[in-house]
Design a protein around this motif. Sequence first.
Motif, PDB file in Angstrom:
ATOM      1  N   MET A   1      -6.689  -1.445 -16.180  1.00 42.47           N
ATOM      2  CA  MET A   1      -6.162  -0.705 -15.053  1.00 42.47           C
ATOM      3  C   MET A   1      -4.756  -0.220 -15.437  1.00 42.47           C
ATOM      4  N   ASP A   2      -4.495   1.045 -15.232  1.00 40.71           N
ATOM      5  CA  ASP A   2      -3.177   1.573 -15.578  1.00 40.71           C
ATOM      6  C   ASP A   2      -2.286   1.627 -14.336  1.00 40.71           C
ATOM      7  N   ILE A   3      -1.028   1.952 -14.563  1.00 39.72           N
ATOM      8  CA  ILE A   3      -0.030   1.913 -13.486  1.00 39.72           C
ATOM      9  C   ILE A   3      -0.338   2.937 -12.396  1.00 39.72           C
ATOM     10  N   ARG A   4      -0.910   4.072 -12.758  1.00 36.97           N
ATOM     11  CA  ARG A   4      -1.252   5.103 -11.775  1.00 36.97           C
ATOM     12  C   ARG A   4      -2.320   4.585 -10.810  1.00 36.97           C
ATOM     13  N   GLU A   5      -3.318   3.909 -11.354  1.00 42.47           N
ATOM     14  CA  GLU A   5      -4.360   3.334 -10.499  1.00 42.47           C
ATOM     15  C   GLU A   5      -3.772   2.274  -9.560  1.00 42.47           C
ATOM     16  N   LEU A   6      -2.904   1.433 -10.105  1.00 48.54           N
ATOM     17  CA  LEU A   6      -2.269   0.407  -9.276  1.00 48.54           C
ATOM     18  C   LEU A   6      -1.481   1.048  -8.139  1.00 48.54           C
ATOM     19  N   TYR A   7      -0.754   2.109  -8.464  1.00 48.03           N
ATOM     20  CA  TYR A   7       0.041   2.783  -7.452  1.00 48.03           C
ATOM     21  C   TYR A   7      -0.848   3.372  -6.360  1.00 48.03           C
ATOM     22  N   GLU A   8      -1.875   4.092  -6.762  1.00 48.99           N
ATOM     23  CA  GLU A   8      -2.767   4.734  -5.786  1.00 48.99           C
ATOM     24  C   GLU A   8      -3.475   3.707  -4.912  1.00 48.99           C
ATOM     25  N   ARG A   9      -3.852   2.606  -5.493  1.00 52.98           N
ATOM     26  CA  ARG A   9      -4.621   1.608  -4.760  1.00 52.98           C
ATOM     27  C   ARG A   9      -3.753   0.727  -3.851  1.00 52.98           C
ATOM     28  N   TYR A  10      -2.558   0.375  -4.315  1.00 54.78           N
ATOM     29  CA  TYR A  10      -1.778  -0.646  -3.609  1.00 54.78           C
ATOM     30  C   TYR A  10      -0.436  -0.170  -3.056  1.00 54.78           C
ATOM     31  N   HIS A  11      -0.168   1.119  -3.078  1.00 55.77           N
ATOM     32  CA  HIS A  11       1.132   1.619  -2.648  1.00 55.77           C
ATOM     33  C   HIS A  11       1.488   1.176  -1.227  1.00 55.77           C
ATOM     34  N   ARG A  12       0.577   1.359  -0.290  1.00 56.14           N
ATOM     35  CA  ARG A  12       0.869   0.991   1.112  1.00 56.14           C
ATOM     36  C   ARG A  12       1.146  -0.512   1.245  1.00 56.14           C
ATOM     37  N   ARG A  13       0.343  -1.307   0.590  1.00 57.19           N
ATOM     38  CA  ARG A  13       0.505  -2.757   0.665  1.00 57.19           C
ATOM     39  C   ARG A  13       1.876  -3.172   0.112  1.00 57.19           C
ATOM     40  N   VAL A  14       2.257  -2.602  -1.017  1.00 58.77           N
ATOM     41  CA  VAL A  14       3.540  -2.922  -1.633  1.00 58.77           C
ATOM     42  C   VAL A  14       4.685  -2.458  -0.724  1.00 58.77           C
ATOM     43  N   PHE A  15       4.537  -1.259  -0.164  1.00 60.50           N
ATOM     44  CA  PHE A  15       5.575  -0.736   0.723  1.00 60.50           C
ATOM     45  C   PHE A  15       5.773  -1.668   1.923  1.00 60.50           C
ATOM     46  N   PHE A  16       4.696  -2.087   2.557  1.00 59.95           N
ATOM     47  CA  PHE A  16       4.827  -2.939   3.736  1.00 59.95           C
ATOM     48  C   PHE A  16       5.344  -4.335   3.384  1.00 59.95           C
ATOM     49  N   SER A  17       5.052  -4.816   2.178  1.00 56.65           N
ATOM     50  CA  SER A  17       5.636  -6.088   1.735  1.00 56.65           C
ATOM     51  C   SER A  17       7.149  -5.961   1.628  1.00 56.65           C
ATOM     52  N   ALA A  18       7.607  -4.842   1.099  1.00 57.84           N
ATOM     53  CA  ALA A  18       9.045  -4.603   0.969  1.00 57.84           C
ATOM     54  C   ALA A  18       9.674  -4.349   2.336  1.00 57.84           C
ATOM     55  N   TYR A  19       8.980  -3.595   3.183  1.00 56.41           N
ATOM     56  CA  TYR A  19       9.529  -3.233   4.494  1.00 56.41           C
ATOM     57  C   TYR A  19       9.699  -4.458   5.390  1.00 56.41           C
ATOM     58  N   LYS A  20       8.793  -5.435   5.277  1.00 60.45           N
ATOM     59  CA  LYS A  20       8.905  -6.657   6.079  1.00 60.45           C
ATOM     60  C   LYS A  20      10.229  -7.366   5.810  1.00 60.45           C
ATOM     61  N   VAL A  21      10.679  -7.306   4.578  1.00 64.27           N
ATOM     62  CA  VAL A  21      11.923  -7.980   4.222  1.00 64.27           C
ATOM     63  C   VAL A  21      13.133  -7.096   4.498  1.00 64.27           C
ATOM     64  N   MET A  22      13.048  -5.819   4.129  1.00 62.60           N
ATOM     65  CA  MET A  22      14.207  -4.926   4.182  1.00 62.60           C
ATOM     66  C   MET A  22      14.487  -4.378   5.585  1.00 62.60           C
ATOM     67  N   LYS A  23      13.475  -4.173   6.379  1.00 65.88           N
ATOM     68  CA  LYS A  23      13.607  -3.595   7.725  1.00 65.88           C
ATOM     69  C   LYS A  23      14.233  -2.200   7.694  1.00 65.88           C
ATOM     70  N   SER A  24      14.070  -1.507   6.586  1.00 68.10           N
ATOM     71  CA  SER A  24      14.597  -0.159   6.424  1.00 68.10           C
ATOM     72  C   SER A  24      13.638   0.627   5.548  1.00 68.10           C
ATOM     73  N   HIS A  25      13.242   1.786   6.043  1.00 62.17           N
ATOM     74  CA  HIS A  25      12.283   2.616   5.325  1.00 62.17           C
ATOM     75  C   HIS A  25      12.823   3.022   3.950  1.00 62.17           C
ATOM     76  N   SER A  26      14.037   3.515   3.919  1.00 61.72           N
ATOM     77  CA  SER A  26      14.583   4.015   2.657  1.00 61.72           C
ATOM     78  C   SER A  26      14.816   2.883   1.652  1.00 61.72           C
ATOM     79  N   LEU A  27      15.293   1.737   2.116  1.00 64.21           N
ATOM     80  CA  LEU A  27      15.502   0.617   1.199  1.00 64.21           C
ATOM     81  C   LEU A  27      14.171   0.045   0.714  1.00 64.21           C
TER      82      LEU A  27
END
Length: 172
Positions: A1-27
């Motif tokens: 699996m390459d990085i592009r596939e990982l990004y396409e498949r898991y982008h939303r999940r990764v974003f929400f994991s970060a957003y739960k901690v940061m509480k800021s869209h841009s951060l």
Amino acid sequence: MDIRELYERYHRRVFFSAYKVMKSHSLAEDVVQETYLKAYHKLDELTDEEKAGAWLSTIAARKAVDLLRKERRAVVVSLEHIPLPDSLCQKDSLVEATCERHQLEEEIQSSINLLSPKIRDVLHLSFQYSMKEQEIAAFLNITQGAVKSRLHRGRKQLKQKFDQKKSVEKTA
């Protein structure tokens, strides 16, 4: 699996994991970028492709916590718009003055964190990252006029909070 596939498949999940901690869209977006950069360099360590989502989410959460810690350590607030108490300017002890300054910076940071997210983001970028109004506007994808008005409102709200606190301290 390459990085592009990982990004396409898991982008939303990764974003929400970060957003739960940061509480800021841009951060959170910054954290996502850092997450995929680290994942790219460590891709050979991923042995089970079924666990890629959890692996990326863990990286994102840790990167977000690291960024929060870094922000807390690097509290750089321009105090030119907030009057310093006279007692801070006339200290005999350098240690005492340093402690009071640190306490004041913490109070400013906690006051900034209580502001609305729109104002808080602009103040963080301006004070902590020393970004200019034009850079903030481009970063947040808003007009420069919006940045100016949010900075003005934020400074005004901070000044009001400190004026209220000052008046309460005088009566006590």
